[in-house]
Design a protein around this motif. Sequence first.
Motif, mmCIF file in Angstrom:
data_model
loop_
_atom_site.group_PDB
_atom_site.id
_atom_site.type_symbol
_atom_site.label_atom_id
_atom_site.label_comp_id
_atom_site.label_asym_id
_atom_site.label_seq_id
_atom_site.Cartn_x
_atom_site.Cartn_y
_atom_site.Cartn_z
ATOM 1 N N THR A 30 -0.475 9.280 -2.300
ATOM 2 C CA THR A 30 0.789 9.388 -1.572
ATOM 3 C C THR A 30 1.300 7.991 -1.248
ATOM 4 N N SER A 31 2.597 7.929 -1.003
ATOM 5 C CA SER A 31 3.219 6.626 -0.780
ATOM 6 C C SER A 31 2.706 5.966 0.494
ATOM 7 N N SER A 32 2.115 6.766 1.389
ATOM 8 C CA SER A 32 1.628 6.156 2.622
ATOM 9 C C SER A 32 0.398 5.292 2.364
ATOM 10 N N GLU A 33 -0.193 5.452 1.186
ATOM 11 C CA GLU A 33 -1.349 4.603 0.863
ATOM 12 C C GLU A 33 -0.936 3.239 0.324
ATOM 13 N N LEU A 34 0.343 3.065 0.084
ATOM 14 C CA LEU A 34 0.824 1.799 -0.465
ATOM 15 C C LEU A 34 0.795 0.710 0.596
ATOM 16 N N SER A 35 0.252 -0.425 0.233
ATOM 17 C CA SER A 35 0.317 -1.575 1.142
ATOM 18 C C SER A 35 1.702 -2.183 1.046
ATOM 19 N N ALA A 36 1.974 -3.065 1.965
ATOM 20 C CA ALA A 36 3.279 -3.741 1.978
ATOM 21 C C ALA A 36 3.549 -4.409 0.636
ATOM 22 N N THR A 37 2.574 -5.161 0.158
ATOM 23 C CA THR A 37 2.760 -5.843 -1.120
ATOM 24 C C THR A 37 2.877 -4.820 -2.253
ATOM 25 N N PHE A 92 -3.626 -1.694 -9.240
ATOM 26 C CA PHE A 92 -2.727 -0.690 -9.823
ATOM 27 C C PHE A 92 -3.143 -0.324 -11.248
ATOM 28 N N THR A 93 -3.581 -1.335 -11.996
ATOM 29 C CA THR A 93 -4.024 -1.073 -13.367
ATOM 30 C C THR A 93 -5.224 -0.131 -13.354
ATOM 31 N N VAL A 94 -6.192 -0.448 -12.483
ATOM 32 C CA VAL A 94 -7.383 0.385 -12.378
ATOM 33 C C VAL A 94 -7.013 1.810 -11.988
ATOM 34 N N GLN A 95 -6.043 1.940 -11.104
ATOM 35 C CA GLN A 95 -5.641 3.260 -10.614
ATOM 36 C C GLN A 95 -4.713 3.994 -11.578
ATOM 37 N N GLY A 96 -4.333 3.336 -12.650
ATOM 38 C CA GLY A 96 -3.463 4.001 -13.617
ATOM 39 C C GLY A 96 -2.007 4.059 -13.211
ATOM 40 N N LEU A 97 -1.608 3.223 -12.279
ATOM 41 C CA LEU A 97 -0.201 3.221 -11.853
ATOM 42 C C LEU A 97 0.632 2.278 -12.723
ATOM 43 N N VAL A 98 -0.034 1.307 -13.322
ATOM 44 C CA VAL A 98 0.656 0.420 -14.268
ATOM 45 C C VAL A 98 -0.210 0.257 -15.516
ATOM 46 N N LEU A 132 6.413 5.525 -6.871
ATOM 47 C CA LEU A 132 7.565 4.753 -6.397
ATOM 48 C C LEU A 132 8.653 5.677 -5.863
ATOM 49 N N THR A 133 9.015 6.685 -6.645
ATOM 50 C CA THR A 133 10.080 7.596 -6.169
ATOM 51 C C THR A 133 9.638 8.343 -4.923
ATOM 52 N N SER A 134 8.366 8.721 -4.870
ATOM 53 C CA SER A 134 7.947 9.481 -3.690
ATOM 54 C C SER A 134 8.020 8.590 -2.449
ATOM 55 N N TRP A 135 7.751 7.296 -2.639
ATOM 56 C CA TRP A 135 7.917 6.389 -1.495
ATOM 57 C C TRP A 135 9.399 6.262 -1.125
#
Lengths: 184, 184
Positions: free
Chosen positions: B7-14, B58-64, B89-92
Amino acid sequence: MTVEHRTSSELSATGKVVLGMLAFGKHTGYEIKQFVDKSTRHFWAASYGQIYPELRRFTVQGLVRSRSEPSGRRARTVFELTEDGERLLTSWLESTEAPLIELRHEGMLKLFFSDAGTAAKLDHVRAIRAGHERKLEALLAVEPQARQAPDSGPYLTLSLGLRFNQCIVDWCLATERRLAGEEG
Amino acid sequence: MTVEHRTSSELSATGKVVLGMLAFGKHTGYEIKQFVDKSTRHFWAASYGQIYPELRRFTVQGLVRSRSEPSGRRARTVFELTEDGERLLTSWLESTEAPLIELRHEGMLKLFFSDAGTAAKLDHVRAIRAGHERKLEALLAVEPQARQAPDSGPYLTLSLGLRFNQCIVDWCLATERRLAGEEG
DNA sequence: AGGTGCATGTAACAGGTTACATGATTAA
DNA sequence: TTAATCATGTAACCTGTTACATGCACCT
């Protein structure tokens, strides 16, 4: 062993507000936290996890004096500035380096990236406005008499806070009208 | 082994700004940092020390997805969003939680504590104004055409930035006049 | 008897900056 | 040839938040 000259640039963010609050007449960690939360919080926050360790560091460094002043049987440590502490505070207040300004504004970031999502810009702008309306409410709730905004230090910053949140709200309203007009 | 729903809440600021910048068409860590520095920096900063590790996570997590695309003999890693990354990204961007607003404003803090020092309030207000005048200059230097402020995402935030810095400058000027009047 | 507020603190963690190190390429 | 810019990255450090733990005092 050299006693190094302490300069205000060595002060951490929490250090600055702790020192100031002690001069302001707040004498325990608890009091400092409570007062920060209803005064500087909107432009300078602090947490217990920083305040208490900082007070201890200051004691070790001779910037504050602490004594135990239990109220009844409840433990309570009272702090006050030493002359060194006062000197450091004034030297910080008088330093002329460009004062730090740091902002993290998620609403603006979302608006910036809005083209990558499906939400309309209008919604992002509305969300930004809601955030600043909440800020306005919070500011007024703490000090309702701020509307008159006299010029004592605390009230001056309050008046500034009100002004700039209001400014953002106004910008949002104008932008919302414009965006709605383009869609309708 | 469960694949957890991100979920987008797991995203850090960076993480937020990195994801957005990738969608924006910036594809290397270097490009992201350069562009952040001339766009979102004033309301959302980021440093190499966070950007590169975040890209790897992100690469490890499959997001990029990343691939090596050296330019000449110079190493260069290019990143792009996967579908998972785009979804996150859209969900955030669409999440409706109150967006974060965090401010650290040393000038206001000094003004707040001004009674504890010897510097006049007038000087603190002038210092605050100088800081925001610098911000205005920086904003205009990057995008001189911002004066017209069209409504694309980036320009909207720029226009907001200009407005609210201008608002603080105006408040300072008015307050300076008032304080100077009381002294003179 | 129980809830709220006073009061103090710590441990684990998250988040982020700075300084450093490396080396290629390009423009002056 | 030298400086600037492109490009990548890490290690050490600092700062700060959150969640937890403890216990007294006061009011109802």
